[in-house]
Enzyme design. Sequence first.
Site, PDB file in Angstrom:
ATOM      1  N   ASP A  48      -8.152  -1.516  -1.895  1.00  0.00           N
ATOM      2  CA  ASP A  48      -8.340  -2.470  -2.994  1.00  0.00           C
ATOM      3  C   ASP A  48      -8.951  -3.807  -2.593  1.00  0.00           C
ATOM      4  O   ASP A  48     -10.006  -4.207  -3.089  1.00  0.00           O
ATOM      5  CB  ASP A  48      -7.006  -2.699  -3.722  1.00  0.00           C
ATOM      6  CG  ASP A  48      -5.840  -2.987  -2.777  1.00  0.00           C
ATOM      7  OD1 ASP A  48      -6.055  -3.031  -1.552  1.00  0.00           O
ATOM      8  OD2 ASP A  48      -4.710  -3.175  -3.266  1.00  0.00           O
ATOM      9  N   GLU A  66       4.102   3.492 -11.297  1.00  0.00           N
ATOM     10  CA  GLU A  66       3.270   3.190 -10.132  1.00  0.00           C
ATOM     11  C   GLU A  66       1.907   3.867 -10.220  1.00  0.00           C
ATOM     12  O   GLU A  66       0.898   3.293  -9.815  1.00  0.00           O
ATOM     13  CB  GLU A  66       4.003   3.625  -8.851  1.00  0.00           C
ATOM     14  CG  GLU A  66       3.315   3.274  -7.559  1.00  0.00           C
ATOM     15  CD  GLU A  66       3.351   1.794  -7.250  1.00  0.00           C
ATOM     16  OE1 GLU A  66       2.688   1.383  -6.281  1.00  0.00           O
ATOM     17  OE2 GLU A  66       4.048   1.036  -7.953  1.00  0.00           O
ATOM     18  N   GLU A  84      -0.788  -6.490 -10.872  1.00  0.00           N
ATOM     19  CA  GLU A  84      -2.216  -6.279 -11.120  1.00  0.00           C
ATOM     20  C   GLU A  84      -2.568  -6.231 -12.602  1.00  0.00           C
ATOM     21  O   GLU A  84      -3.658  -6.682 -13.004  1.00  0.00           O
ATOM     22  CB  GLU A  84      -2.688  -5.004 -10.421  1.00  0.00           C
ATOM     23  CG  GLU A  84      -2.674  -5.072  -8.919  1.00  0.00           C
ATOM     24  CD  GLU A  84      -1.295  -4.873  -8.310  1.00  0.00           C
ATOM     25  OE1 GLU A  84      -1.096  -5.248  -7.138  1.00  0.00           O
ATOM     26  OE2 GLU A  84      -0.397  -4.353  -9.011  1.00  0.00           O
TER      27      GLU A  84
END
Length: 678
Positions: free
Chosen positions: A445, A556, A577
Amino acid sequence: GVARRLRTGLARASAANMRAEGSPSLLRAKPTSSRAYGASKTSRRRARRYVLLPILGCAAWAFLFVLYKQHEVLGERRAATPRGATLAERLATPSSDQERARVVHADPQAEERPKELETADEIASPAKNFAAAADDDDEGTPEELRAAAEALMDSMKWNLPDEPPAPPVTLTSGAGDFPRPAIDEKTNVVRTGAGGDDARDGAVPDGGWHRGIKADVERRDAVRDAMIDAYDAYEKYAFGDDELRPQAKRGKNAFGALGATIIDSLDTLWIMGLSDHYSRARNWVDEFLYFDREWEASVFETTIRVLGGLLAAYDLSGDEMYVEKCLELATRLEPAFRTPTGVPKNIVNLKTGEAKTPPWTGAPGVVVLSEFGSLAMEFGALSERVTPRDEKWRVLGETPVKVAIGKSDKKNLPRNVPNGLYPLYFDSTRAVWTNTKVSVGAMGDSWYEYLLKVWVQGGRTEAMRGWLDAWQNVARGILENLVIDGNDDDAFVASWDGGGPVHEMDHLSCFVGGMFCLGSGSGVTEQEKLYLETARKITKTCYKMYADSPTGIAPETIGFRGGTAHVGQRSNIQRPEAIESIFYMYRKTGDEMYREWAWEMFQSMKAQYRTESGWCGLKDVRVNPPQRDDLTQSFFFAETLKYFYLIFADGDVINLDEWVFNTEAHPLRVRARKHSIV
């Protein structure tokens, strides 16, 4: 007689052969020496009388002596610290420095309270009975012994071998001469940096953010209250430890007892104007944070959390103490970069400097993409903040990125990896990629994130153009290969495994919405409009991960079949996020829908996470009432609550033309740069 002699000779020859060959039969034979134990009844009797019995007697005497000394120690502890003692008495004879610190926090005036102010109840019969028992050498009642044993266990539980305790702490508020957050009396807002002045004056580039955003004071303050509630629990049960285990009411040290929650919280406490909490955190860093410790630290985690958190605290406060700590830490991390390519190994011992890679990467020297490629923001910022300026740190952080970009052409990428995407594993010795899996979620990421953010951090100057070119290349690779439209005017971000996309999305991947929003600039060109539209669709999917859940909390991971989402991994660990992307979309558009989404998510988190002793994640987001885990993540303070606060705050609180967040949401000042090796 001849036959008997013949049999005797054969037996001796057979025994000789067994000795030579190590035969088991020989090993089972009785010893021939009369001096061996068991050779006769007389020798066995003597051995028991003169050897075994004295040994057993000595052991029994030692056991009884240990019991006596333990009872003596417990008796002294009962006499010194009776049940019903005041806080002042407990401070006078604490079981440990950490216990003393927690007592002071529970009642800060306890050390100063005059003894004559104690009430009769506080020094009543229990204390006298205990003292009398100690004087008379009485063993005490079973209840008294049990209470003393429990007190002893309480003092020992902070020293488990697998979780080294934090240094002893005395919690104070406001002691010392150092900068503190100052709240504007008219707006009730802490002024952060230029507070929008630089953006309005054109001193920093215009990122196309919406102007004139006003605070939603009621909701902003509700988030602030949540921060106080969660952080107070950490201070009460785990101050100085890396993280809080709310249900166990104790700390956990997963980052070397570096006080990860304290450092991750510094800038959030400052931004929210929590002066007392900030002062205690700052004092701990000054007095107790040190890096000369036997700990195998993750270079990535230590950089983004600790180095990034200290740099952000310096940019907000101007307190030079933080720069000194940063320089000390960077020096401890530097040995990890001593590889043939300059690409650092993932792990370094802070005391010895010995560096290594985790065994699960497949081979010695193989490192993880996001971990070696997400260091340039912090090390670059350090170069600009030390006196005199030292470019060594910037070059150290930029070199791994330069090496990886240099190996990203078709000739060097593995087969079946599209242009613009990067595999997860890289050999830091031979400078080659070692697998074909691609992810913008776990392990990949922040590589993609930092290519864009370092360009923004450097003031978007011509010298930083290489960073923008690299990011535009990966943006194209993500749009063409990983972003997949859904059925509800939304989209999700897949991963890539060899020959094609995998229709599963990590919660971690929700940051991509915010990344494309940041990269959309002023939204003038067709490319910038495409970035913003992609950000809108991905952010909508991430919001629906919460809205469609029975608990209002996202899992998740989610999988997609025919454009329809279903739950993958069921847990939730307070990740930021989704709210991160919603925050960016609100700051970009000013659309109040994003504030409504944020408020809905915040209320769900408060209902599901909060306990009387701290805020926990969930084991299964499908189950209501919640099945909670036992951890308050440090990034819950650094990221999740910060983004919630900022979305309801005034737009000039951390103005995004003046600041850029690292991947742990630590804000760093934008400064124009004239040099970069990328």
